[in-house]
Design a protein around this motif. Structure first.
Motif, mmCIF file in Angstrom:
data_model
loop_
_atom_site.group_PDB
_atom_site.id
_atom_site.type_symbol
_atom_site.label_atom_id
_atom_site.label_comp_id
_atom_site.label_asym_id
_atom_site.label_seq_id
_atom_site.Cartn_x
_atom_site.Cartn_y
_atom_site.Cartn_z
ATOM 1 N N VAL A 34 0.553 -1.312 0.567
ATOM 2 C CA VAL A 34 -0.349 -0.242 0.039
ATOM 3 C C VAL A 34 0.685 1.649 -0.099
ATOM 4 O O VAL A 34 1.920 1.522 1.064
ATOM 5 N N PRO A 35 0.724 2.424 -1.201
ATOM 6 C CA PRO A 35 1.319 3.636 -1.450
ATOM 7 C C PRO A 35 0.891 4.299 0.710
ATOM 8 O O PRO A 35 0.241 5.366 -0.213
ATOM 9 N N LEU A 36 1.556 4.689 0.681
ATOM 10 C CA LEU A 36 1.467 4.497 1.789
ATOM 11 C C LEU A 36 1.389 6.455 1.980
ATOM 12 O O LEU A 36 1.050 7.437 2.631
ATOM 13 N N ASN A 37 2.532 6.729 1.283
ATOM 14 C CA ASN A 37 2.862 8.153 0.706
ATOM 15 C C ASN A 37 1.578 8.648 -0.205
ATOM 16 O O ASN A 37 2.040 10.195 0.062
ATOM 17 N N LEU A 38 0.999 8.136 -0.951
ATOM 18 C CA LEU A 38 0.019 8.493 -1.324
ATOM 19 C C LEU A 38 -1.442 9.067 -0.682
ATOM 20 O O LEU A 38 -2.134 9.601 -0.621
ATOM 21 N N ILE A 39 -1.484 8.610 0.554
ATOM 22 C CA ILE A 39 -2.362 8.549 1.611
ATOM 23 C C ILE A 39 -2.944 9.606 2.396
ATOM 24 O O ILE A 39 -1.604 9.544 3.334
ATOM 25 N N LYS A 40 -3.320 10.750 2.285
ATOM 26 C CA LYS A 40 -3.080 11.305 2.989
ATOM 27 C C LYS A 40 -3.538 11.387 4.913
ATOM 28 O O LYS A 40 -4.313 11.964 5.698
ATOM 29 N N SER A 41 -5.610 10.179 4.402
ATOM 30 C CA SER A 41 -6.002 10.241 5.644
ATOM 31 C C SER A 41 -4.792 10.204 7.367
ATOM 32 O O SER A 41 -4.419 9.241 7.321
ATOM 33 N N LYS A 42 -5.125 10.781 8.380
ATOM 34 C CA LYS A 42 -4.918 10.461 9.469
ATOM 35 C C LYS A 42 -5.471 9.545 10.229
ATOM 36 O O LYS A 42 -4.828 8.591 11.548
ATOM 37 N N TYR A 43 -6.757 8.985 9.577
ATOM 38 C CA TYR A 43 -6.869 7.173 10.542
ATOM 39 C C TYR A 43 -8.206 6.940 9.796
ATOM 40 O O TYR A 43 -8.877 7.526 7.804
ATOM 41 N N ALA A 44 -8.722 5.934 9.428
ATOM 42 C CA ALA A 44 -9.292 5.049 8.317
ATOM 43 C C ALA A 44 -10.512 3.713 8.900
ATOM 44 O O ALA A 44 -10.441 3.699 10.452
ATOM 45 N N TYR A 45 -10.886 3.552 8.767
ATOM 46 C CA TYR A 45 -11.515 2.453 9.364
ATOM 47 C C TYR A 45 -12.227 0.855 8.220
ATOM 48 O O TYR A 45 -11.711 1.682 7.073
ATOM 49 N N THR A 46 -11.933 -0.090 8.515
ATOM 50 C CA THR A 46 -12.102 -0.825 7.788
ATOM 51 C C THR A 46 -13.694 -2.171 6.834
ATOM 52 O O THR A 46 -14.575 -1.375 8.949
ATOM 53 N N VAL A 47 -14.156 -1.938 6.214
ATOM 54 C CA VAL A 47 -15.585 -2.663 6.247
ATOM 55 C C VAL A 47 -15.308 -4.276 5.994
ATOM 56 O O VAL A 47 -15.082 -4.751 4.679
ATOM 57 N N ASP A 48 -14.931 -5.277 7.282
ATOM 58 C CA ASP A 48 -14.845 -6.094 6.934
ATOM 59 C C ASP A 48 -15.541 -7.098 8.085
ATOM 60 O O ASP A 48 -14.103 -8.052 8.733
ATOM 61 N N GLY A 49 -16.269 -6.426 9.061
ATOM 62 C CA GLY A 49 -16.777 -7.508 10.083
ATOM 63 C C GLY A 49 -17.647 -8.538 9.827
ATOM 64 O O GLY A 49 -18.217 -8.869 8.612
ATOM 65 N N GLY A 50 -18.216 -8.940 11.153
ATOM 66 C CA GLY A 50 -19.746 -9.461 10.983
ATOM 67 C C GLY A 50 -20.703 -8.694 11.147
ATOM 68 O O GLY A 50 -21.082 -8.310 10.426
ATOM 69 N N HIS A 51 -21.668 -10.025 12.326
ATOM 70 C CA HIS A 51 -22.676 -9.959 12.727
ATOM 71 C C HIS A 51 -23.077 -7.818 13.046
ATOM 72 O O HIS A 51 -22.531 -7.263 13.286
#
Length: 254
Positions: A34-51
């Motif tokens: 993942v090219p972290l140098n291109l990412i400007k966000s300071k935080y993120a969220y994954t959409v990878d959970g269950g129930h």
């Protein structure tokens, strides 16, 4: 994608949004390039959970252990006192792992030893083992047990053993200590979507685990998926819709 489409089509005001799709997540290599140098966000969220309602902010510490057993090959008809069977050593090693600390006998915050693969021949055999623990100290104890068990097994058969540990990902909970607002924003989005957050530990990992290690705090959002990695894996459309609502509110709150 539905959430993004909704934001665009309805011209919902929002801040800058960056979206990443990562391959190889299930192998633990989703974030390797993942090219972290291109990412400007300071935080993120994954959409990878269950129930529905699951909001995950901590996960296992994960290591892969590879144990290589070396034996001595000779003709089986005249093997007495000479043959050292690496397959037998590998099998004995797996048999002697703590039975009540396996994936199928643990739950919640309990860690485990998970044999994933055995391959080889009389002369050389390898066991691939996944180690999981929520605490760093617990992981060190697991690694030590694997090393001791491999050594004792090899010595008892007259062979040799080599153990290699490889870190896969770490518990992401420490990444939120200085950024509790990342979780607070997500809780607010859940409740705006009329979903009560349920904090459950991930008995696995996500790309968010790795991303948090890399300096971008990243908790995990439910998707409505169930029975993961089984022949009856399925997803709930209604729960997926709620996850979409959460994402829309989350973007509105930025």
């Amino acid at each position: 994608m539905t959430a993004l489409s909704y934001l665009v089509q309805n011209k919902i005001p929002h801040g800058q949004i960056e979206v990443c799709f990562s391959p190889d997540e299930e192998t633990g290599h989703g974030m390797d390039n993942v090219p972290l140098n291109l990412i400007k966000s300071k935080y993120a969220y994954t959409v990878d959970g269950g129930h529905i309602g699951e909001l995950e902010t901590e996960c296992f510490n994960a290591f892969k252990s590879e144990i290589e057993f070396t034996g001595v090959s000779t003709h089986t008809g005249s093997a007495r006192g000479k043959l050292v069977n690496a397959i037998t050593m590998a099998s004995n090693f797996v048999t002697n792992l703590p039975r009540q600390q396996a994936p199928e006998t643990t739950m919640g915050f309990e860690g485990f030893y998970a044999p994933m693969n055995i391959e080889g021949s009389i002369e050389s055999a390898k066991v691939t083992l996944f180690l999981r623990d929520f605490e760093s100290e617990g992981m060190e104890r697991r690694k030590s047990l694997v090393e001791s068990l491999a050594r004792v097994t090899a010595e008892s058969f007259g062979g040799k053993a080599k153990v290699t540990h490889t870190q896969q990902y770490l518990n992401m909970k420490n990444g939120f200590k200085e950024r509790p607002d990342v979780i607070e924003k997500l809780v607010a989005a859940y409740r705006a979507a009329e979903v009560e957050p349920v904090f459950t530990p991930i008995r696995g990992g996500t790309d968010g685990s790795r991303l948090t290690e890399m300096g971008i705090p990243c908790p995990n959002i439910f998707t409505g998926g169930h029975n993961y990695h089984s022949r009856t894996e399925w997803a709930s459309l209604e729960q997926m819709e709620k996850a979409t609502e959460v994402l829309i509110y989350l973007c509105r709150n930025k």
